[in-house]
Design an enzyme around this catalytic site. Structure first.
Site, short mmCIF file in Angstrom:
data_model
loop_
_atom_site.label_atom_id
_atom_site.label_comp_id
_atom_site.label_asym_id
_atom_site.label_seq_id
_atom_site.Cartn_x
_atom_site.Cartn_y
_atom_site.Cartn_z
N LYS A 79 -12.16 8.35 4.20
CA LYS A 79 -12.07 7.03 4.66
C LYS A 79 -13.07 6.13 4.28
O LYS A 79 -14.18 6.63 3.97
CB LYS A 79 -12.19 7.18 6.21
CG LYS A 79 -11.69 5.80 6.82
CD LYS A 79 -11.73 6.31 8.39
CE LYS A 79 -11.87 4.98 9.26
NZ LYS A 79 -10.67 3.80 8.95
N HIS A 99 -13.28 11.63 11.33
CA HIS A 99 -12.37 11.35 10.15
C HIS A 99 -12.49 11.97 9.12
O HIS A 99 -13.36 12.50 8.69
CB HIS A 99 -12.21 9.68 9.93
CG HIS A 99 -11.57 8.93 10.92
ND1 HIS A 99 -12.25 8.53 11.97
CD2 HIS A 99 -10.17 8.53 10.84
CE1 HIS A 99 -11.39 7.51 12.76
NE2 HIS A 99 -10.00 7.59 12.19
N HIS A 100 -11.36 12.16 8.22
CA HIS A 100 -11.15 12.77 6.91
C HIS A 100 -12.35 11.94 5.99
O HIS A 100 -12.61 10.70 6.12
CB HIS A 100 -9.75 12.69 6.43
CG HIS A 100 -9.41 11.12 6.15
ND1 HIS A 100 -9.61 10.27 4.96
CD2 HIS A 100 -8.79 10.37 6.96
CE1 HIS A 100 -9.06 9.24 5.32
NE2 HIS A 100 -8.55 9.03 6.48
N THR A 104 -4.14 -1.85 8.52
CA THR A 104 -5.32 -1.96 7.82
C THR A 104 -6.45 -2.38 8.64
O THR A 104 -6.31 -3.32 9.36
CB THR A 104 -5.21 -2.85 6.39
OG1 THR A 104 -4.03 -2.45 5.95
CG2 THR A 104 -6.32 -2.59 5.47
N PHE A 110 -1.81 2.85 15.68
CA PHE A 110 -0.52 2.92 15.90
C PHE A 110 -0.01 4.22 16.78
O PHE A 110 1.11 4.55 17.17
CB PHE A 110 0.40 2.72 14.79
CG PHE A 110 0.49 1.49 14.27
CD1 PHE A 110 1.41 0.25 14.98
CD2 PHE A 110 -0.45 0.98 13.14
CE1 PHE A 110 1.31 -0.79 14.49
CE2 PHE A 110 -0.17 -0.40 12.90
CZ PHE A 110 0.72 -1.22 13.49
N GLY A 152 0.92 -1.12 -0.19
CA GLY A 152 -0.03 0.03 0.03
C GLY A 152 0.85 1.30 0.04
O GLY A 152 0.27 2.33 0.51
N ARG A 177 -1.93 7.05 1.46
CA ARG A 177 -1.79 8.14 2.62
C ARG A 177 -0.90 7.42 3.49
O ARG A 177 0.27 8.21 3.95
CB ARG A 177 -2.99 8.58 3.18
CG ARG A 177 -3.82 9.25 2.20
CD ARG A 177 -5.21 10.00 3.00
NE ARG A 177 -6.06 8.87 2.99
CZ ARG A 177 -6.91 8.48 2.08
NH1 ARG A 177 -7.30 9.15 1.08
NH2 ARG A 177 -7.77 7.28 2.25
N1 LIG Z 1 -3.71 1.25 12.27
C1 LIG Z 1 -3.55 2.55 12.16
O1 LIG Z 1 -2.93 3.15 13.03
C2 LIG Z 1 -4.03 3.29 11.02
C3 LIG Z 1 -4.85 2.61 10.24
N2 LIG Z 1 -5.29 3.13 8.95
C4 LIG Z 1 -5.84 2.41 8.15
O2 LIG Z 1 -4.75 1.99 7.14
C5 LIG Z 1 -5.69 1.52 5.73
C6 LIG Z 1 -5.34 2.37 4.62
O3 LIG Z 1 -5.53 3.92 5.04
P1 LIG Z 1 -4.95 4.66 3.71
O4 LIG Z 1 -3.55 4.91 3.69
O5 LIG Z 1 -5.59 6.26 4.39
O6 LIG Z 1 -5.76 4.32 2.54
P2 LIG Z 1 -5.18 4.74 0.95
O7 LIG Z 1 -6.52 4.59 0.17
O8 LIG Z 1 -4.69 6.30 0.82
O9 LIG Z 1 -4.10 3.70 0.77
C7 LIG Z 1 -4.44 2.31 0.62
C8 LIG Z 1 -3.45 2.09 -0.45
O10 LIG Z 1 -3.35 0.52 -0.74
C9 LIG Z 1 -3.42 0.39 -2.08
N3 LIG Z 1 -3.64 -1.15 -2.51
C10 LIG Z 1 -5.15 -1.49 -2.95
N4 LIG Z 1 -5.14 -2.85 -3.22
C11 LIG Z 1 -3.74 -3.18 -2.83
C12 LIG Z 1 -2.94 -4.36 -2.98
N5 LIG Z 1 -3.91 -5.46 -3.35
N6 LIG Z 1 -1.69 -4.41 -2.74
C13 LIG Z 1 -1.02 -3.28 -2.29
N7 LIG Z 1 -1.82 -2.21 -2.31
C14 LIG Z 1 -2.98 -2.45 -2.64
C15 LIG Z 1 -4.43 1.40 -2.66
O11 LIG Z 1 -4.17 1.59 -4.10
P3 LIG Z 1 -5.44 2.07 -5.15
O12 LIG Z 1 -5.85 3.47 -4.43
O13 LIG Z 1 -4.95 1.99 -6.41
O14 LIG Z 1 -6.47 0.86 -4.69
C16 LIG Z 1 -3.95 2.49 -2.10
O15 LIG Z 1 -2.61 3.12 -2.56
C17 LIG Z 1 -6.95 1.94 6.08
O16 LIG Z 1 -7.90 0.45 6.39
C18 LIG Z 1 -7.18 2.71 7.30
O17 LIG Z 1 -8.27 2.70 8.06
C19 LIG Z 1 -5.09 4.31 8.54
C20 LIG Z 1 -4.27 5.44 9.52
C21 LIG Z 1 -3.72 4.77 10.58
O1 LIG Z 2 -8.44 5.58 7.68
C1 LIG Z 2 -7.87 6.04 8.97
O2 LIG Z 2 -7.35 7.43 8.63
C2 LIG Z 2 -7.61 5.66 9.98
N1 LIG Z 2 -7.85 4.44 10.23
C3 LIG Z 2 -7.77 4.02 11.42
C4 LIG Z 2 -9.22 3.31 12.12
O3 LIG Z 2 -10.01 2.99 11.21
O4 LIG Z 2 -9.08 3.20 13.21
C5 LIG Z 2 -7.06 4.31 12.60
C6 LIG Z 2 -6.92 5.84 12.61
O5 LIG Z 2 -8.20 6.13 13.25
C7 LIG Z 2 -7.00 6.48 11.24
#
Ligand SMILES: NC(=O)C1=CN([C@@H]2O[C@H](COP(=O)(O)OP(=O)(O)OC[C@H]3O[C@@H](n4cnc5c(N)ncnc54)[C@H](OP(=O)(O)O)[C@@H]3O)[C@@H](O)[C@H]2O)C=CC1
Ligand SMILES: O=C(O)C1=N[C@H](C(=O)O)C[C@H](O)C1
Length: 248
Positions: A137, A133-134, A77, A106, A8, A12
Site C-alpha cells: 500500500k 495493511h499489506h 481510490t 466498500f 486501474g 489488485r
Molecule cells: N475503497 C475501497 O474499498 C478500497 C480502496 N482501495 C484503494 O484503491 C486504490 C488502488 O489499490 P490497489 O488496487 O491495491 O493498487 P494497485 O497499485 O494494485 O492498482 C492501481 C492500478 O492503477 C493503475 N494506474 C496508475 N495510473 C493510472 C491511470 N492514469 N489510469 C489508469 N490506471 C492507472 C496502476 O498501474 P501502474 O502500476 O502501471 O502504475 C495499477 O495497475 C488505492 O488507493 C487503495 O487504497 C483499495 C482497496 C479497497
Molecule cells: O490499499 C488498500 O488495500 C485499501 N485501501 C483503502 C483505504 O486506504 O482505506 C480501503 C481498504 O483499507 C484497503
C-alpha cells in the site's frame, strides 16, 4: 444493462472488479483501462459508469474527465480531501445529471465499523484508530482510517467532549501516530495482511474494541457492484457507501 468501464484494471482491486462486473447480472464490462491507456476509450465504449481503483495522484483527474464526459463514477481510490471533493462538486454544476460516489471502503463490515465507532464516540473519554495493511500500500494512514477518525472527531465535537487525554510530553517523531482532527491514527504494514482496522475506545475501567478484517478483496465486491447499480439514480457527489445502504 449498465455498461461499466474499470480504471486501474490491471491493479489488485481493478482486476478483482473486472471479474466481479463480468459475473454480475445486469452489468456489462465495456472497457478495462490501466496506466498509459486513453481515457477517451471510456466514452468511445459507451460506458454509463466508470469504476476507479487507480492511485491517489491520478484519481482526481480521472473523475474530472468522466464528469465532463457525462459518465457516472464509483471511486474507491484514496487520497481525497475536502478541497478535492469541493472541486468535484464544482465540476458537477455543469453536469447535474451525473452521479459520483467516493467511498473510502466498500466492505460492508468496514462501513458498519465506521458507523458503530461514530455512535460510540460520544460515550468514551479516549479513542485511537489502528489500521493494518499489506506492505504494498502506497498511502498511510488508510483512507478508511482517516474517514473513521474524522467522523469520530465530529461526533465528539458535537457531543461537547474535550480533547482526548494524553500526557505525552517526551516522545520520538511518529510514536503517537498521525493526528486526524485530534484523533490519533496508527498505521501497520505487514506481509500477509490485506486490510484491517481497529477503533479502540476507553473509559475508566473499560475498553470497547471495534475491529473489521478484510481477508480477501472479494470483501469489497458486493459494495462496488451495489454502487454501480445505484449511482445512476443518485446525481451529485456522495461520500461514503453508507448513503447507498439502508442503515436506518
Ligand atoms: N475503497 C475501497 O474499498 C478500497 C480502496 N482501495 C484503494 O484503491 C486504490 C488502488 O489499490 P490497489 O488496487 O491495491 O493498487 P494497485 O497499485 O494494485 O492498482 C492501481 C492500478 O492503477 C493503475 N494506474 C496508475 N495510473 C493510472 C491511470 N492514469 N489510469 C489508469 N490506471 C492507472 C496502476 O498501474 P501502474 O502500476 O502501471 O502504475 C495499477 O495497475 C488505492 O488507493 C487503495 O487504497 C483499495 C482497496 C479497497
Ligand atoms: O490499499 C488498500 O488495500 C485499501 N485501501 C483503502 C483505504 O486506504 O482505506 C480501503 C481498504 O483499507 C484497503
Amino acid at each position: 444493462m449498465i455498461r461499466v468501464a474499470v480504471l486501474g484494471a490491471a491493479g489488485r482491486m481493478g482486476g478483482t472488479v473486472v471479474e466481479a462486473v463480468r459475473a454480475a447480472p445486469g452489468l456489462e464490462l465495456v472497457a478495462a483501462l490501466d496506466s498509459g491507456d486513453d481515457l477517451a476509450e471510456v466514452r468511445g465504449a459507451g460506458a454509463d459508469v466508470a469504476v476507479d481503483f487507480t492511485v491517489p495522484t491520478v484519481t482526481r483527474g480521472n473523475v474530472a474527465a468522466m464528469v465532463d464526459a457525462g459518465v457516472h463514477c464509483v471511486v474507491g481510490t484514496t487520497g481525497w480531501d475536502e478541497e478535492s471533493l469541493a472541486q468535484v462538486r464544482e465540476r458537477l454544476r455543469d453536469r447535474p445529471e451525473v452521479g459520483v460516489l467516493v467511498a473510502p471502503n466498500f466492505a460492508l463490515g468496514a462501513v458498519l465499523a465506521m458507523r458503530f465507532a461514530e455512535q460510540a464516540a460520544r460515550l468514551f473519554e479516549s479513542v485511537e484508530v489502528v489500521e493494518l495493511h499489506h506492505p504494498d500500500k502506497v498511502d498511510a494512514p488508510s483512507g478508511t482510517a482517516r474517514h473513521t477518525a474524522e467522523r469520530v472527531a465530529a461526533a465528539r465535537h458535537a457531543a461537547g467532549l474535550g480533547p482526548v487525554p494524553d500526557a505525552t510530553s517526551q516522545t520520538m517523531d511518529g510514536a503517537r501516530g498521525a493526528d486526524v482532527d485530534g484523533v490519533r491514527v496508527h498505521a501497520v504494514r505487514l506481509r500477509g495482511l490485506v486490510a484491517h482496522e481497529e477503533i479502540l475506545l476507553g473509559n475508566p475501567g473499560e475498553q470497547l474494541t471495534i475491529r473489521h478484517d478484510s481477508f480477501d478483496r472479494a470483501s469489497f465486491m458486493p459494495g462496488v457492484v451495489h454502487a454501480v447499480r445505484r449511482i445512476g439514480t443518485r446525481p451529485g457527489l456522495t461520500v461514503g457507501l453508507e448513503h447507498l445502504l439502508d442503515l436506518g
